[in-house]
Design a protein around this motif. Structure first.
Motif, PDB file in Angstrom:
ATOM      1  N   ASP A 106       0.864  -1.246  -0.014  1.00 66.84           N
ATOM      2  CA  ASP A 106      -0.050  -0.094  -0.103  1.00 66.84           C
ATOM      3  C   ASP A 106       0.912   1.421   0.087  1.00 66.84           C
ATOM      4  O   ASP A 106       1.881   1.285   0.761  1.00 66.84           O
ATOM      5  CB  ASP A 106      -0.974   0.143   1.404  1.00 66.84           C
ATOM      6  N   PRO A 107       0.720   2.092  -0.886  1.00 67.04           N
ATOM      7  CA  PRO A 107       1.199   3.454  -0.921  1.00 67.04           C
ATOM      8  C   PRO A 107       1.158   4.451   0.394  1.00 67.04           C
ATOM      9  O   PRO A 107       0.071   4.031   1.051  1.00 67.04           O
ATOM     10  CB  PRO A 107       0.877   4.097  -2.128  1.00 67.04           C
ATOM     11  N   GLU A 108       1.839   5.227   0.713  1.00 71.17           N
ATOM     12  CA  GLU A 108       1.681   6.283   1.593  1.00 71.17           C
ATOM     13  C   GLU A 108       1.339   7.369   1.110  1.00 71.17           C
ATOM     14  O   GLU A 108       1.279   7.569  -0.095  1.00 71.17           O
ATOM     15  CB  GLU A 108       2.836   6.346   2.721  1.00 71.17           C
ATOM     16  N   ASP A 109       0.763   8.452   1.767  1.00 72.06           N
ATOM     17  CA  ASP A 109       0.400   9.584   1.346  1.00 72.06           C
ATOM     18  C   ASP A 109       1.256  10.751   1.310  1.00 72.06           C
ATOM     19  O   ASP A 109       0.901  11.609   0.748  1.00 72.06           O
ATOM     20  CB  ASP A 109      -0.922  10.011   2.331  1.00 72.06           C
ATOM     21  N   GLU A 110       2.412  10.622   1.878  1.00 77.99           N
ATOM     22  CA  GLU A 110       3.276  11.780   2.025  1.00 77.99           C
ATOM     23  C   GLU A 110       3.996  11.977   0.857  1.00 77.99           C
ATOM     24  O   GLU A 110       4.430  12.999   0.608  1.00 77.99           O
ATOM     25  CB  GLU A 110       4.178  11.625   3.185  1.00 77.99           C
ATOM     26  N   ASN A 111       4.375  10.966   0.091  1.00 71.56           N
ATOM     27  CA  ASN A 111       5.477  11.154  -1.209  1.00 71.56           C
ATOM     28  C   ASN A 111       4.936  10.619  -2.060  1.00 71.56           C
ATOM     29  O   ASN A 111       3.816   9.766  -2.357  1.00 71.56           O
ATOM     30  CB  ASN A 111       6.678  10.281  -0.579  1.00 71.56           C
ATOM     31  N   PRO A 112       5.156  11.248  -3.472  1.00 69.40           N
ATOM     32  CA  PRO A 112       4.675  10.853  -4.699  1.00 69.40           C
ATOM     33  C   PRO A 112       4.724   9.425  -5.059  1.00 69.40           C
ATOM     34  O   PRO A 112       5.764   8.631  -4.570  1.00 69.40           O
ATOM     35  CB  PRO A 112       5.462  11.603  -5.824  1.00 69.40           C
ATOM     36  N   ILE A 113       3.778   8.765  -5.763  1.00 67.62           N
ATOM     37  CA  ILE A 113       4.072   7.173  -5.932  1.00 67.62           C
ATOM     38  C   ILE A 113       5.124   6.700  -6.820  1.00 67.62           C
ATOM     39  O   ILE A 113       5.968   5.856  -6.513  1.00 67.62           O
ATOM     40  CB  ILE A 113       2.741   6.976  -6.956  1.00 67.62           C
ATOM     41  N   ASP A 114       5.812   7.713  -7.618  1.00 65.24           N
ATOM     42  CA  ASP A 114       6.896   7.407  -8.249  1.00 65.24           C
ATOM     43  C   ASP A 114       8.215   7.432  -7.463  1.00 65.24           C
ATOM     44  O   ASP A 114       8.925   6.435  -7.619  1.00 65.24           O
ATOM     45  CB  ASP A 114       7.301   8.490  -9.554  1.00 65.24           C
ATOM     46  N   MET A 115       8.034   8.330  -6.582  1.00 62.14           N
ATOM     47  CA  MET A 115       9.246   8.036  -5.547  1.00 62.14           C
ATOM     48  C   MET A 115       9.156   6.869  -4.496  1.00 62.14           C
ATOM     49  O   MET A 115      10.241   6.202  -4.343  1.00 62.14           O
ATOM     50  CB  MET A 115       9.231   9.528  -4.579  1.00 62.14           C
ATOM     51  N   GLN A 116       7.989   6.499  -4.400  1.00 66.25           N
ATOM     52  CA  GLN A 116       7.745   5.289  -3.550  1.00 66.25           C
ATOM     53  C   GLN A 116       8.278   4.272  -4.426  1.00 66.25           C
ATOM     54  O   GLN A 116       8.990   3.149  -3.827  1.00 66.25           O
ATOM     55  CB  GLN A 116       6.464   5.211  -3.101  1.00 66.25           C
ATOM     56  N   ILE A 117       7.846   3.953  -5.687  1.00 68.14           N
ATOM     57  CA  ILE A 117       8.387   3.117  -6.495  1.00 68.14           C
ATOM     58  C   ILE A 117       9.686   2.838  -6.627  1.00 68.14           C
ATOM     59  O   ILE A 117      10.438   1.951  -6.299  1.00 68.14           O
ATOM     60  CB  ILE A 117       7.595   2.944  -7.758  1.00 68.14           C
ATOM     61  N   ASP A 118      10.361   3.962  -6.961  1.00 68.79           N
ATOM     62  CA  ASP A 118      11.811   4.161  -6.869  1.00 68.79           C
ATOM     63  C   ASP A 118      12.606   3.592  -5.651  1.00 68.79           C
ATOM     64  O   ASP A 118      13.637   2.964  -5.641  1.00 68.79           O
ATOM     65  CB  ASP A 118      12.157   5.470  -7.251  1.00 68.79           C
ATOM     66  N   GLY A 119      12.138   4.056  -4.555  1.00 65.56           N
ATOM     67  CA  GLY A 119      12.737   3.709  -3.379  1.00 65.56           C
ATOM     68  C   GLY A 119      12.638   2.445  -2.982  1.00 65.56           C
ATOM     69  O   GLY A 119      13.633   1.754  -2.620  1.00 65.56           O
ATOM     70  N   TRP A 120      11.451   1.720  -3.259  1.00 69.60           N
ATOM     71  CA  TRP A 120      11.491   0.285  -2.818  1.00 69.60           C
ATOM     72  C   TRP A 120      12.214  -0.593  -3.670  1.00 69.60           C
ATOM     73  O   TRP A 120      12.783  -1.537  -3.539  1.00 69.60           O
ATOM     74  CB  TRP A 120       9.821  -0.001  -2.917  1.00 69.60           C
ATOM     75  N   GLN A 121      12.058   0.038  -5.231  1.00 68.78           N
ATOM     76  CA  GLN A 121      12.696  -0.922  -6.162  1.00 68.78           C
ATOM     77  C   GLN A 121      14.376  -0.850  -5.922  1.00 68.78           C
ATOM     78  O   GLN A 121      14.980  -1.768  -6.195  1.00 68.78           O
ATOM     79  CB  GLN A 121      12.436  -0.339  -7.521  1.00 68.78           C
ATOM     80  N   ALA A 122      14.672   0.316  -5.562  1.00 67.36           N
ATOM     81  CA  ALA A 122      16.276   0.566  -5.270  1.00 67.36           C
ATOM     82  C   ALA A 122      16.624  -0.467  -4.131  1.00 67.36           C
ATOM     83  O   ALA A 122      17.808  -1.175  -4.091  1.00 67.36           O
ATOM     84  CB  ALA A 122      16.583   2.007  -5.006  1.00 67.36           C
ATOM     85  N   ILE A 123      15.868  -0.650  -3.104  1.00 65.30           N
ATOM     86  CA  ILE A 123      16.121  -1.447  -2.043  1.00 65.30           C
ATOM     87  C   ILE A 123      15.991  -2.937  -2.675  1.00 65.30           C
ATOM     88  O   ILE A 123      17.161  -3.774  -2.277  1.00 65.30           O
ATOM     89  CB  ILE A 123      15.020  -1.338  -0.861  1.00 65.30           C
ATOM     90  N   LEU A 124      15.183  -3.351  -3.325  1.00 61.51           N
ATOM     91  CA  LEU A 124      15.146  -4.680  -3.863  1.00 61.51           C
ATOM     92  C   LEU A 124      16.357  -4.851  -4.857  1.00 61.51           C
ATOM     93  O   LEU A 124      16.963  -6.200  -4.788  1.00 61.51           O
ATOM     94  CB  LEU A 124      13.684  -4.740  -4.560  1.00 61.51           C
ATOM     95  N   ASN A 125      16.732  -3.899  -5.605  1.00 67.76           N
ATOM     96  CA  ASN A 125      17.788  -3.973  -6.394  1.00 67.76           C
ATOM     97  C   ASN A 125      19.043  -4.308  -5.604  1.00 67.76           C
ATOM     98  O   ASN A 125      20.005  -5.041  -5.990  1.00 67.76           O
ATOM     99  CB  ASN A 125      17.811  -2.927  -7.468  1.00 67.76           C
ATOM    100  N   ASN A 126      19.332  -3.599  -4.447  1.00 68.22           N
ATOM    101  CA  ASN A 126      20.415  -3.764  -3.752  1.00 68.22           C
ATOM    102  C   ASN A 126      20.340  -5.244  -2.836  1.00 68.22           C
ATOM    103  O   ASN A 126      21.572  -5.818  -2.806  1.00 68.22           O
ATOM    104  CB  ASN A 126      20.296  -2.568  -2.303  1.00 68.22           C
ATOM    105  N   PHE A 127      19.272  -5.409  -2.792  1.00 67.13           N
ATOM    106  CA  PHE A 127      19.123  -7.101  -2.192  1.00 67.13           C
ATOM    107  C   PHE A 127      19.602  -8.081  -3.285  1.00 67.13           C
ATOM    108  O   PHE A 127      20.171  -8.931  -2.999  1.00 67.13           O
ATOM    109  CB  PHE A 127      17.365  -7.246  -1.826  1.00 67.13           C
ATOM    110  N   LYS A 128      19.277  -7.824  -4.540  1.00 65.82           N
ATOM    111  CA  LYS A 128      19.594  -8.766  -5.455  1.00 65.82           C
ATOM    112  C   LYS A 128      21.048  -8.959  -5.612  1.00 65.82           C
ATOM    113  O   LYS A 128      21.779  -9.702  -5.629  1.00 65.82           O
ATOM    114  CB  LYS A 128      18.695  -8.126  -6.936  1.00 65.82           C
ATOM    115  N   CYS A 129      21.815  -7.611  -5.693  1.00 62.71           N
ATOM    116  CA  CYS A 129      23.151  -7.657  -5.572  1.00 62.71           C
ATOM    117  C   CYS A 129      23.726  -8.278  -4.683  1.00 62.71           C
ATOM    118  O   CYS A 129      24.773  -8.766  -4.723  1.00 62.71           O
ATOM    119  CB  CYS A 129      23.682  -6.201  -6.148  1.00 62.71           C
ATOM    120  N   HIS A 130      23.362  -7.969  -3.586  1.00 59.60           N
ATOM    121  CA  HIS A 130      23.907  -8.615  -2.175  1.00 59.60           C
ATOM    122  C   HIS A 130      24.024 -10.067  -2.373  1.00 59.60           C
ATOM    123  O   HIS A 130      24.787 -10.602  -2.116  1.00 59.60           O
ATOM    124  CB  HIS A 130      23.031  -8.054  -0.983  1.00 59.60           C
ATOM    125  N   VAL A 131      22.714 -10.640  -2.854  1.00 58.05           N
ATOM    126  CA  VAL A 131      22.681 -12.035  -2.712  1.00 58.05           C
ATOM    127  C   VAL A 131      23.570 -12.720  -3.774  1.00 58.05           C
ATOM    128  O   VAL A 131      24.124 -13.562  -3.839  1.00 58.05           O
ATOM    129  CB  VAL A 131      21.030 -12.609  -2.986  1.00 58.05           C
TER     130      VAL A 131
END
Length: 136
Positions: A106-131
């Motif tokens: 679920d998105p939050e209301d404070e930040n734009p959807i695109d920013m939330q997508i980019d942030g969560w995807q960046a974390i997931l990409n870091n996870f992929k690189c780590h593994v």
């Protein structure tokens, strides 16, 4: 409306699951950019169990706890949780090239959807690189 992000990690599902759910691994990959880091993490991976990742700017200017409660856990396959009145689902699936992770939240209301997508995807990409860097 749920936000959906995904990545395929070139590693077996048991390795991917372990890295996603182990505090020692979480502190190594859980950041959206190089100027942030996770200083500590705790995981009680069971229905009703709590999790918390302390996320901080490396310059010390800001920090917060990303915390919640697990609402459904199917070991090796599915994690669902509630955090701050919102919900998320993480699905782990075998693929020919490794393990696919699909996250819906679920998105939050404070930040734009695109920013939330980019942030969560960046974390997931870091996870992929780590593994993938742990593969030998």
């Amino acid at each position: 409306m749920k936000i959906h992000i995904s990545a395929t990690v070139n590693a077996p599902k048991d390795k991917v699951w372990q890295a996603y759910t182990t505090p020692e691994d979480i502190v190594q990959w859980n950041a959206a950019s190089d100027d942030w880091h996770t200083t500590e993490a705790s995981v009680d991976l069971r229905v009703g169990g709590q999790f918390c990742s302390r996320m901080e700017a490396k310059d010390g200017s800001f920090g917060f706890d990303f915390a919640g409660t697990y609402t459904n856990v199917e070991v090796g396959h599915l994690i669902e949780y509630e955090f701050g009145g919102r919900t998320a689902q993480v699905v782990f699936a075998d693929e020919a090239t490794g393990t696919r992770i699909d996250i819906k939240f679920d998105p939050e209301d404070e930040n734009p959807i695109d920013m939330q997508i980019d942030g969560w995807q960046a974390i997931l990409n870091n996870f992929k690189c780590h593994v993938e860097s742990q593969q030998s």
